[in-house]
Design an enzyme around this catalytic site. Structure first.
Site, PDB file in Angstrom:
ATOM      1  N   SER A   1       0.818  -1.212   0.000  1.00 33.87           N
ATOM      2  CA  SER A   1       0.000   0.000   0.000  1.00 33.87           C
ATOM      3  C   SER A   1       0.851   1.260   0.000  1.00 33.87           C
ATOM      4  O   SER A   1       0.338   2.357  -0.189  1.00 33.87           O
ATOM      5  CB  SER A   1      -0.902   0.010   1.228  1.00 33.87           C
TER       6      SER A   1
ATOM      7  N   GLY B   1       2.555   1.919   2.784  1.00 35.00           N
ATOM      8  CA  GLY B   1       2.729   2.139   4.216  1.00 35.00           C
ATOM      9  C   GLY B   1       3.723   1.186   4.843  1.00 35.00           C
ATOM     10  O   GLY B   1       4.242   0.261   4.201  1.00 35.00           O
ATOM     11  N   VAL B   2       3.953   1.388   6.139  1.00 32.66           N
ATOM     12  CA  VAL B   2       4.962   0.605   6.842  1.00 32.66           C
ATOM     13  C   VAL B   2       4.531  -0.844   7.046  1.00 32.66           C
ATOM     14  O   VAL B   2       5.361  -1.755   6.980  1.00 32.66           O
ATOM     15  CB  VAL B   2       5.320   1.268   8.194  1.00 32.66           C
ATOM     16  N   ASP B   3       3.255  -1.093   7.295  1.00 30.92           N
ATOM     17  CA  ASP B   3       2.806  -2.448   7.623  1.00 30.92           C
ATOM     18  C   ASP B   3       3.022  -3.421   6.464  1.00 30.92           C
ATOM     19  O   ASP B   3       3.575  -4.509   6.639  1.00 30.92           O
ATOM     20  CB  ASP B   3       1.333  -2.437   8.030  1.00 30.92           C
ATOM     21  N   SER B   4       2.562  -3.042   5.275  1.00 32.16           N
ATOM     22  CA  SER B   4       2.719  -3.945   4.129  1.00 32.16           C
ATOM     23  C   SER B   4       4.186  -4.100   3.746  1.00 32.16           C
ATOM     24  O   SER B   4       4.619  -5.186   3.331  1.00 32.16           O
ATOM     25  CB  SER B   4       1.902  -3.435   2.941  1.00 32.16           C
TER      26      SER B   4
ATOM     27  N   CYS C   1     -14.225  -4.143   0.400  1.00 27.03           N
ATOM     28  CA  CYS C   1     -13.029  -4.057  -0.447  1.00 27.03           C
ATOM     29  C   CYS C   1     -12.130  -5.273  -0.276  1.00 27.03           C
ATOM     30  O   CYS C   1     -11.634  -5.836  -1.263  1.00 27.03           O
ATOM     31  CB  CYS C   1     -12.259  -2.775  -0.125  1.00 27.03           C
TER      32      CYS C   1
ATOM     33  N   GLY D   1      -0.400  -6.576   5.010  1.00 22.97           N
ATOM     34  CA  GLY D   1       0.100  -6.088   6.288  1.00 22.97           C
ATOM     35  C   GLY D   1      -0.972  -5.942   7.341  1.00 22.97           C
ATOM     36  O   GLY D   1      -0.805  -5.160   8.286  1.00 22.97           O
TER      37      GLY D   1
ATOM     38  N   CYS E   1     -10.227   5.188   2.367  1.00 24.01           N
ATOM     39  CA  CYS E   1      -9.094   5.591   1.533  1.00 24.01           C
ATOM     40  C   CYS E   1      -9.501   6.424   0.335  1.00 24.01           C
ATOM     41  O   CYS E   1      -8.715   7.233  -0.164  1.00 24.01           O
ATOM     42  CB  CYS E   1      -8.331   4.352   1.070  1.00 24.01           C
TER      43      CYS E   1
END
Length: 349
Positions: free
Chosen positions: A8, A10-13, A92, A116, A189
């Site tokens: 995405s 971001g940090v998680d993915s 989604c 993530g 989003c």
């Protein structure tokens, strides 16, 4: 194992991809583009590409704009116009993210897909797959995944389920990932500018009524509202009513274009009905069968002790041991067992 990781930006993915690569997997990063090319969100692709470059993994972008518009945006807008509060992320995940990631996995001969999300996939002794709550209760995202199918879960890896957010950020810093300090993204989003109400208003039919009546539980008119799509059950702020006592939205009546106002006490109920059911740890709830569970009626709701029972008409009656506040039609109720494993869930009617 060859794995498609949904990036995405971001940090998680990014950390999910990092952990899978460290585990020896053949990792490919994929971003599902769900917005028009002119959107300011295109920077997310740049961020995801930078993460893939830092991890030295292949990266692809897949255009899902049309599918996202049809499966997520349109139902989101239509729900609010009918006085219902939707869960766009739940829809989604089921009908866009996993369908398209698994499509990419098939095209690229990959074994599994990964994201993530803070949750874990578990295979039970009965052979079924389910989702378990994350170790970090504040970041747990299992609620958003309850509609995934058995086929989808059987090919899903969720590497962050046992980690805290602080641990995820540390892994990102240690790995030198450019997303390490990125803030968490907003929940809706596709509402990048203004509010969700602005988006709904811009897509409403020309003859859609802008105003209607606030009424009390006996039908007495209390004032004028600005469109039922601007309100949800349990709301207090933004009503513009001076009644001399705390007032809350108790009900939204789309048929009469009315917003019903009640007291704080009137919002509590002990039983709700759920339809559009999805089950994970069990194939279904048999007619007359009842199961104890812990149930959440919205994403940030603390799970409460309850019982689910089939009403024999394709619905589940969810009875709580103590009343819960403001269950909103259109939101999801998710049922967990005592170990934090998802039994199933449904849409609050």
């Amino acid at each position: 194992m060859k794995v498609i990781v949904g990036l995405s930006g971001g940090v998680d993915s990014s950390v999910a991809a990092c952990l899978l690569k460290k585990a020896g997997c053949d990792v490919i990063g994929v971003t599902l583009r769900t917005w028009d090319s002119g959107s300011s969100r295109c920077c997310e692709i740049d961020s995801a590409r930078e993460s893939a470059r830092a991890l030295c993994i292949p990266y692809r972008v897949i255009n899902c704009v049309s599918a996202f518009r049809d499966k997520v945006e349109k139902p989101f807008i239509e729900s609010y116009l009918r006085g219902i509060t939707p869960n766009p992320c739940v829809i989604c995940n089921r009908f866009v993210k996993w369908e398209w990631m698994l499509y990419a996995a098939d095209v690229m001969d990959a074994d599994a897909v990964a994201t993530g999300h803070f949750a874990s996939v578990v295979r039970l002794e009965n052979g079924r797959y389910t989702v378990k709550k994350a170790a970090d209760a504040k970041k747990d995202q299992s609620y958003m995944l309850y509609r995934l199918t058995q086929a989808e879960l059987s090919r899903t890896v969720l590497p962050l389920g046992g980690l805290t957010k602080a641990e995820v950020r540390k892994i990102a810093r240690d790995a030198g990932l450019p997303s390490a300090e990125m803030p968490d993204s907003q929940e809706v989003c596709f509402v990048s500018e203004g509010s969700y109400a602005d988006l709904v208003k811009s897509r409403a039919p020309e003859d859609y009524p802008d105003e209607g009546n606030f009424v009390d539980e006996d039908g007495h008119i209390l004032g004028t509202h600005r469109g039922i799509f601007r309100y949800t059950v349990g709301q207090r702020r933004g009503l513009g009513l001076a009644l001399g006592y705390p007032a809350f939205v108790k009900e939204i009546r789309a048929g009469t274009n009315e917003v019903v106002i009640g007291s704080a006490e009137s919002l509590y109920v002990s039983e709700i009905l759920c339809r559009e059911l999805s089950f994970m740890s069990i194939p279904q709830l048999r007619r007359g069968e009842a199961l104890p569970c812990m149930a959440k009626i919205r994403y940030h709701h603390e799970a409460r002790s309850a019982t689910i029972a089939s009403d024999g008409d394709g619905a589940v009656r969810l009875s709580f041991s103590s009343p819960v506040r403001a269950p909103a039609p259109g939101q999801s109720a998710v049922f967990y067992d005592e170990n934090g494993l998802i039994i199933g869930g449904g849409i609050i009617e």
